[in-house]
Design an enzyme around this catalytic site. Structure first.
Site, PDB file in Angstrom:
ATOM      1  N   ASP A   1       0.795  -1.225   0.000  1.00 38.50           N
ATOM      2  CA  ASP A   1       0.000   0.000   0.000  1.00 38.50           C
ATOM      3  C   ASP A   1       0.829   1.279   0.000  1.00 38.50           C
ATOM      4  O   ASP A   1       0.279   2.378   0.128  1.00 38.50           O
ATOM      5  CB  ASP A   1      -0.924   0.016   1.230  1.00 38.50           C
TER       6      ASP A   1
ATOM      7  N   GLU B   1      -0.142   9.523   1.066  1.00 33.41           N
ATOM      8  CA  GLU B   1      -0.812  10.478   1.946  1.00 33.41           C
ATOM      9  C   GLU B   1      -1.004   9.934   3.361  1.00 33.41           C
ATOM     10  O   GLU B   1      -1.020  10.697   4.331  1.00 33.41           O
ATOM     11  CB  GLU B   1      -2.173  10.844   1.363  1.00 33.41           C
ATOM     12  N   ASP B   2      -1.151   8.615   3.497  1.00 32.15           N
ATOM     13  CA  ASP B   2      -1.448   8.046   4.810  1.00 32.15           C
ATOM     14  C   ASP B   2      -0.276   8.095   5.766  1.00 32.15           C
ATOM     15  O   ASP B   2      -0.451   7.930   6.973  1.00 32.15           O
ATOM     16  CB  ASP B   2      -1.926   6.592   4.661  1.00 32.15           C
TER      17      ASP B   2
ATOM     18  N   ARG C   1       1.082  -1.576   7.577  1.00 30.70           N
ATOM     19  CA  ARG C   1       1.481  -0.387   6.822  1.00 30.70           C
ATOM     20  C   ARG C   1       2.514   0.477   7.559  1.00 30.70           C
ATOM     21  O   ARG C   1       2.967   1.477   7.014  1.00 30.70           O
ATOM     22  CB  ARG C   1       0.242   0.461   6.492  1.00 30.70           C
TER      23      ARG C   1
ATOM     24  N   HIS D   1     -11.534   6.035   5.037  1.00 35.51           N
ATOM     25  CA  HIS D   1     -10.952   7.242   5.630  1.00 35.51           C
ATOM     26  C   HIS D   1     -11.917   8.416   5.487  1.00 35.51           C
ATOM     27  O   HIS D   1     -12.803   8.393   4.629  1.00 35.51           O
ATOM     28  CB  HIS D   1      -9.645   7.629   4.921  1.00 35.51           C
TER      29      HIS D   1
ATOM     30  N   CYS E   1      -5.042  10.396  -2.118  1.00 35.98           N
ATOM     31  CA  CYS E   1      -4.097   9.585  -1.347  1.00 35.98           C
ATOM     32  C   CYS E   1      -2.833   9.220  -2.113  1.00 35.98           C
ATOM     33  O   CYS E   1      -1.899   8.659  -1.543  1.00 35.98           O
ATOM     34  CB  CYS E   1      -4.767   8.340  -0.792  1.00 35.98           C
TER      35      CYS E   1
END
Length: 258
Positions: A62, A67-68, A87, A163, A248
């Site tokens: 991922d 962005e995460d 992650r 999200h 993202c």
């Protein structure tokens, strides 16, 4: 002058193994995803953004959803602690990238969890989605990092999508847009505009009246065009199979100063 840099991260060979939570798993064409990612990056550059590539993390399926891993407020980078344990290895490369850009770096620490996709900034208001990936301790630590800088933090429940920014984003004038069936509490936003498609809720502000929007939201593109916006369409269909959206795939950094 304010900066116009965008962090991006190339998709890795294990992209098809990425997590899915609210959708059924579909086969992902990794080669096509790379082509779509390159077109996305080119769309940013065509509108004046300098793309900064984070080191690939090929063991993290991922990682392309950069962005995460970090939330920016002014020149402060808050390195997240993703809600999905698998992650968490993604953040090291992002931390190195923002440090090289001269950001002041803070961190979310255990027991806090925070995904960058749960944070929507509208001026100095920072909306934080409280749901499956971001917990109360993560919200508290974000407050501690950003409120001294002038942020007003508003917590928003998230239960229908992965999200907060899977449900809502904002137009240049601060109007929040979302697809009503996916938004828990539209009344929390002072100005809210309903859009006709789920993927139409996701826009990236390119500057001026220009908006980046997924090709899967043609009716929303028509609506936004009628409202006077210049809509730039990109196909990110392979990433949408993994609950990804246009926001993202990059981190836009507007307040770094040389």
């Amino acid at each position: 002058m304010p900066s116009k840099k965008a962090l991006i991260r190339r998709p890795g060979p294990r992209l098809a193994e990425g997590l899915v939570t609210h959708v059924e798993r579909e086969d992902v064409d990794v080669d096509l995803a790379v082509e779509q990612w390159e077109a996305y990056a080119q769309a940013l550059r065509a509108h004046g953004w300098e793309t900064v590539e984070v080191e690939p993390a090929d063991d993290c399926p991922d990682a392309v959803f950069v962005e995460d891993a970090v939330v920016m407020f002014r020149n402060v980078a808050l390195i997240t602690r993703p809600g999905a344990e698998s992650r968490r290895a993604e953040t090291a490369g992002v931390e190195e990238a923002v440090a090289r850009l001269g950001c002041s770096v803070n961190w979310i620490w255990e027991p806090g969890t925070l995904d960058g996709g749960d944070v929507l900034k509208v001026g100095d208001t920072v909306y934080v989605g409280r749901g499956g990936r971001t917990n109360a301790a993560g919200v508290q630590q974000l407050r501690a990092a950003f409120e001294p800088l002038g942020a007003r933090v508003v917590v928003v429940p998230v239960s229908r999508v992965l999200h907060l920014k899977s449900a809502v984003t904002a137009l240049p004038d601060g109007t929040v847009i979302g697809h009503i069936p996916k938004v828990d509490r539209p009344s929390l936003f002072p100005r809210f505009l309903s859009v006709p498609e789920e993927s139409g809720a996701h826009v990236v502000l390119l500057g001026g009246d220009r908006l980046l929007l997924a090709a899967s939201a043609p009716r929303t593109a028509e609506l936004l065009t009628d409202l006077g916006f210049g809509v730039v369409v990109v196909d990110i269909g392979e990433f949408e199979k993994l609950e990804g959206c246009v926001t993202c795939l990059s981190v836009r950094m507007r307040e770094l100063y040389a």
